[in-house]
Design an enzyme around this catalytic site. Structure first.
Site, PDB file in Angstrom:
ATOM      1  N   SER A 142       0.889  -1.044  -0.194  1.00 37.92           N
ATOM      2  CA  SER A 142      -0.192   0.072   0.017  1.00 37.92           C
ATOM      3  C   SER A 142       0.935   0.976   0.031  1.00 37.92           C
ATOM      4  O   SER A 142       2.090   1.056   0.420  1.00 37.92           O
ATOM      5  CB  SER A 142      -0.850   0.020   1.218  1.00 37.92           C
ATOM      6  N   TYR A 155      -2.130  -0.624  10.757  1.00 38.96           N
ATOM      7  CA  TYR A 155      -1.997  -0.845   9.375  1.00 38.96           C
ATOM      8  C   TYR A 155      -0.644  -0.419   8.637  1.00 38.96           C
ATOM      9  O   TYR A 155       0.031  -0.950   7.972  1.00 38.96           O
ATOM     10  CB  TYR A 155      -3.250  -0.190   8.591  1.00 38.96           C
TER      11      TYR A 155
HETATM   12  P1  NAD Z   1     -10.938  -6.765   0.252  1.00 43.30           P
HETATM   13  O1  NAD Z   1     -11.605  -6.784   1.784  1.00 43.30           O
HETATM   14  O2  NAD Z   1     -11.976  -6.561  -0.941  1.00 43.30           O
HETATM   15  O3  NAD Z   1     -10.265  -8.257   0.181  1.00 43.30           O
HETATM   16  C1  NAD Z   1      -9.577  -8.812   1.278  1.00 43.30           C
HETATM   17  C2  NAD Z   1      -9.356 -10.303   1.210  1.00 43.30           C
HETATM   18  O4  NAD Z   1      -8.502 -10.798   1.955  1.00 43.30           O
HETATM   19  C3  NAD Z   1     -10.628 -10.915   1.048  1.00 43.30           C
HETATM   20  O5  NAD Z   1     -10.586 -11.801  -0.028  1.00 43.30           O
HETATM   21  C4  NAD Z   1     -10.676 -11.715   2.310  1.00 43.30           C
HETATM   22  O6  NAD Z   1     -11.467 -12.831   2.376  1.00 43.30           O
HETATM   23  C5  NAD Z   1      -9.099 -11.961   2.772  1.00 43.30           C
HETATM   24  N1  NAD Z   1      -8.943 -12.000   4.028  1.00 43.30           N
HETATM   25  C6  NAD Z   1      -9.034 -11.237   4.930  1.00 43.30           C
HETATM   26  N2  NAD Z   1      -8.532 -11.837   6.198  1.00 43.30           N
HETATM   27  C7  NAD Z   1      -8.122 -13.040   5.739  1.00 43.30           C
HETATM   28  C8  NAD Z   1      -7.459 -14.051   6.433  1.00 43.30           C
HETATM   29  N3  NAD Z   1      -7.139 -14.009   8.151  1.00 43.30           N
HETATM   30  N4  NAD Z   1      -6.973 -15.101   5.926  1.00 43.30           N
HETATM   31  C9  NAD Z   1      -7.259 -15.308   4.657  1.00 43.30           C
HETATM   32  N5  NAD Z   1      -8.004 -14.321   3.767  1.00 43.30           N
HETATM   33  C10 NAD Z   1      -8.087 -13.186   4.367  1.00 43.30           C
HETATM   34  O7  NAD Z   1      -9.537  -5.779   0.297  1.00 43.30           O
HETATM   35  P2  NAD Z   1      -8.801  -5.139  -0.734  1.00 43.30           P
HETATM   36  O8  NAD Z   1      -8.922  -3.644  -0.769  1.00 43.30           O
HETATM   37  O9  NAD Z   1      -9.049  -5.797  -2.081  1.00 43.30           O
HETATM   38  O10 NAD Z   1      -7.597  -5.352  -0.288  1.00 43.30           O
HETATM   39  C11 NAD Z   1      -6.345  -6.434  -0.660  1.00 43.30           C
HETATM   40  C12 NAD Z   1      -4.831  -5.785  -0.278  1.00 43.30           C
HETATM   41  O11 NAD Z   1      -4.783  -4.612  -0.863  1.00 43.30           O
HETATM   42  C13 NAD Z   1      -4.749  -5.563   1.312  1.00 43.30           C
HETATM   43  O12 NAD Z   1      -3.850  -6.334   1.566  1.00 43.30           O
HETATM   44  C14 NAD Z   1      -5.013  -4.161   1.250  1.00 43.30           C
HETATM   45  O13 NAD Z   1      -4.142  -3.645   2.515  1.00 43.30           O
HETATM   46  C15 NAD Z   1      -4.198  -3.868  -0.033  1.00 43.30           C
HETATM   47  N6  NAD Z   1      -4.369  -2.582  -0.135  1.00 43.30           N
HETATM   48  C16 NAD Z   1      -5.836  -2.092  -0.542  1.00 43.30           C
HETATM   49  C17 NAD Z   1      -6.044  -0.624  -1.083  1.00 43.30           C
HETATM   50  C18 NAD Z   1      -7.482  -0.249  -1.204  1.00 43.30           C
HETATM   51  O14 NAD Z   1      -7.610   1.078  -1.617  1.00 43.30           O
HETATM   52  N7  NAD Z   1      -8.299  -1.014  -1.316  1.00 43.30           N
HETATM   53  C19 NAD Z   1      -4.998   0.190  -1.221  1.00 43.30           C
HETATM   54  C20 NAD Z   1      -3.535  -0.317  -0.978  1.00 43.30           C
HETATM   55  C21 NAD Z   1      -3.464  -1.692  -0.743  1.00 43.30           C
END
Ligand code: NAD
Length: 260
Positions: A142, A155
């Site tokens: 991120s 985070y």
């Molecule tokens: P999301 O909530 O849509 O997806 C998260 C996924 O992680 C889901 O499939 C969930 O089931 C899984 N998950 C959560 N806890 C878990 C566990 N204990 N074991 C196995 N699976 C688990 O989130 P997203 O926005 O797609 O985020 C994905 C990654 O990208 C994360 O690491 C997040 O920090 C990072 N990220 C997101 C953004 C954003 O703006 N959305 C920006 C930068 C980084």
């Protein structure tokens, strides 16, 4: 491009992880999905992706915060596909709170799901990659792995930790055909960010539409969310032969956020 390779993408039942899994399958890799959700919906997703791309797609329900479950998931992927060639640590959770009120169990959960889980999976997948002299490890970090925001201490700490882990692993395996990189996206409109919009609205006492404009996209000079497809294209590139000299890098894809 990734024909005869296999990929394990944690947290790929939703959001960015699902986009990464789709792109890797389209590039020819067999894919192990992972993540929580309704079993019937996950099975539908698995079948749709396999039919659309012609690769093998499986799902493993490991909770990535549990080292034994992660090791079992890596072993199951190796057993099913002959190896884990591409490992993407994407699973993540978020919690927003002033640091002095931050619940201890939320702090621990964020470290476990984001930072510790990345260590568990890399530790389990590396021996196989070393045997095959090829591997691509991508930590889906991120912008918060590079800079901070208030109310996100757990985070930001976990994401900065993932960048450190990325660099250390990259150095350890630099001579054996394995790269390890961090992708650092800005804001992407996924269920995780929807949750943040709601909690930031509570913390800042603002309506959601003002949170999007004044808190979320205020830091992103393009004033647009980053698109999942753009992150997936970068990940596929990092898996290519052309990216073999990119390792230990933390690559922003953030609409200019960290250029400020
Ligand atoms: P999301 O909530 O849509 O997806 C998260 C996924 O992680 C889901 O499939 C969930 O089931 C899984 N998950 C959560 N806890 C878990 C566990 N204990 N074991 C196995 N699976 C688990 O989130 P997203 O926005 O797609 O985020 C994905 C990654 O990208 C994360 O690491 C997040 O920090 C990072 N990220 C997101 C953004 C954003 O703006 N959305 C920006 C930068 C980084």
């Amino acid at each position: 491009m990734l024909k005869n390779k296999s990929a394990l993408v944690t947290g790929s039942t939703s959001g960015i992880g699902l986009g990464l899994a789709r792109a890797l399958a389209r590039a020819g890799a067999n894919v192990m999905l992972n993540g929580f959700g309704d079993a019937a919906a996950i099975e539908l997703l698995r079948r749709e992706l396999a039919t659309a791309t012609g690769v093998q797609v499986l799902h493993h329900p490991a909770d990535v915060s549990k080292p034994a479950e992660v090791a079992a998931m890596v072993a199951a992927t190796e057993q099913a596909f002959g190896g884990v060639d591409v490992l993407i640590n994407n699973a993540g959770i978020q919690f927003v709170s002033p640091v002095e009120d931050f619940p201890l169990e939320r702090w621990a959960a964020i470290q476990d799901v984001i930072l510790n889980a990345s260590f568990y999976s890399i530790r389990a997948a590396l021996p196989g990659m070393k045997r095959r002299n090829w591997g691509r490890i991508i930590n889906l970090v991120s912008t918060h792995g590079l800079v901070a925001s208030p109310f996100k201490s757990a985070y930001v700490a976990a994401k900065h930790g993932q960048v450190g882990l990325t660099k250390s692993v990259a150095l350890e395996v630099a001579e054996v055909g394995i790269t390890c990189n961090a992708i650092c996206p800005g804001y992407v409109l996924t269920p995780l960010v929807q949750g943040q919009i709601e909690s930031q609205a509570r913390v800042n006492n603002l309506p959601p539409e003002r949170v999007i404009k004044e808190v979320i996209l205020a830091v992103q000079p393009t004033k647009r969310f980053v698109e999942i497809e753009d992150i997936a294209a970068l990940a596929v590139f990092l898996c290519s032969d052309a990216a073999k000299s990119i390792t230990g890098a933390a690559i922003p894809i953030d609409g200019g956020w960290t250029a400020r």
